[in-house]
Design an enzyme around this catalytic site. Structure first.
Site: not given
Length: 352
Positions: A65, A114, A137, A145
């Site tokens: 992301g 992402g 992450e 996530d």
């Protein structure tokens, strides 16, 4: 619409091609919106039978992301714009996960963060010799996530916990072995493969399953028993103790993984273990995304995220000062607060 995503129709196939090569096709909010709009349009188009998802020129599939955008939000607007990014990105993840037509994701290159979130919802997930899959992450104080709780918790042999904590990178054959990819195809065959799918979108499974040679041996398979043993617990301290004991006995692999975990955010590691444990018991992907949005809303503005991005990505000093600094300092009360329900009206809800 944005030029960061190329969106076309080829006969009976919709085609989404990520087009941000200088950023390894990392997702922006505009890209998420463009992809979602295309999928919504094609869902009601009887002429579209399937979707191809890939990247345009350059390396990548998708490196993640827009981390710089998220850090700026954490530092300058109290996380408001960052939460909007997470909210809409998660809407896209859920839309893809529940999509009524088959999606074929070509993970030909870096597939991280992402990128994992838009690849793993696809019915068909094609890896190549260029694939580099990871959820890194914990190294920047975020958490795995974009549906990571759902996907990783459903891998066997505690592999998901290992990937979530260490950020280990898997190549294409390892992705196939783990079940992350459904097929493995040499990259020089991809253009022909896509052309054949466009010609016969009702035969995707058969086309992808035709013999294309034997993929290389999955190297991680040799460590499967060690992963199952040392990452067996949902207690981070237990995992560290297991690796430390093996290190003291001269286990080189355990020493490497112990040292790797020593660079990660203790807060994020404890969040990830609880995330995967709770997700494994959830009935729907939507429930998982509700949980992950709660986590994202909290960790975005906690100290570790801005600090982790500074150290690893912005300054590249690789010297993050985590807060809390040790696993023992990360209390159950802190983790509980990160997972707690949001105020009324702020919870994530899927698109209708």
């Amino acid at each position: 619409m944005t030029d960061q995503v190329n969106i076309h129709k080829h006969g009976r196939v919709g085609h989404i091609s990520l087009n941000r090569p200088k950023a390894l096709h990392a997702l922006t909010l505009e890209m998420c919106h463009a992809m979602s709009a295309a999928l919504t349009e094609w869902a009601d188009d009887d002429e579209v039978e399937a979707i191809i998802l890939d990247h345009a020129e350059g390396r990548g599939f998708c490196a993640g992301g827009d981390i710089a955008f998220l850090r700026n939000s954490a530092l300058n607007d109290g996380g408001v714009s960052g939460r909007k990014f997470f909210h809409d990105e998660y809407q896209l993840n859920h839309q893809m996960m529940t999509y009524g037509k088959p999606i074929v994701a070509f993970m030909d290159g870096i597939t991280m963060g992402g990128g994992v979130g838009i690849a793993l919802p696809a019915k068909f997930r094609v890896a190549t010799e260029n694939t580099r899959f990871a959820m890194p992450e914990t190294g920047i104080g975020l958490f795995p996530d974009v549906g990571g709780g759902w996907h990783l918790s459903r891998l066997g042999g505690r592999l998901g916990q290992f990937l979530a904590l260490t950020g280990a990178r898997l190549d294409g054959s390892e992705c196939l072995w783990a079940g992350i990819a459904t097929h493995y195809v040499p990259s020089d065959l991809l253009a022909d493969l896509k052309a054949r799918i466009i010609e016969k979108p009702d035969r995707i499974g058969g086309i992808l399953s035709e013999p294309v040679g034997t993929p290389p041996k999955a190297r991680i398979e040799d460590n499967a028993d060690l992963i199952r043993k040392h990452f067996a617990s949902d207690s981070y301290e237990d995992i560290l103790a297991s690796l430390e004991a093996a290190h003291e006995e001269g286990d080189v692999w355990a020493t490497k993984e112990r040292d790797t975990l020593g660079t990660k955010s203790p807060q994020t590691c404890k969040v990830a273990l609880r995330q995967l444990k709770e997700s494994a018991g959830l009935d729907s992907f939507a429930d998982n995304m509700v949980m992950e949005y709660r986590i994202a809303s909290r960790v975005l503005v906690r100290p570790d995220f801005a600090e982790g991005v500074r150290a690893v990505i912005t300054d590249k000093t690789n010297d993050p000062k985590w807060d809390p600094p040790t696993p023992q300092d990360v209390s159950e009360e802190l983790i509980d607060s990160i997972f707690a329900p949001l105020p009324e009206g702020e919870e994530w809800v899927p698109l209708k």
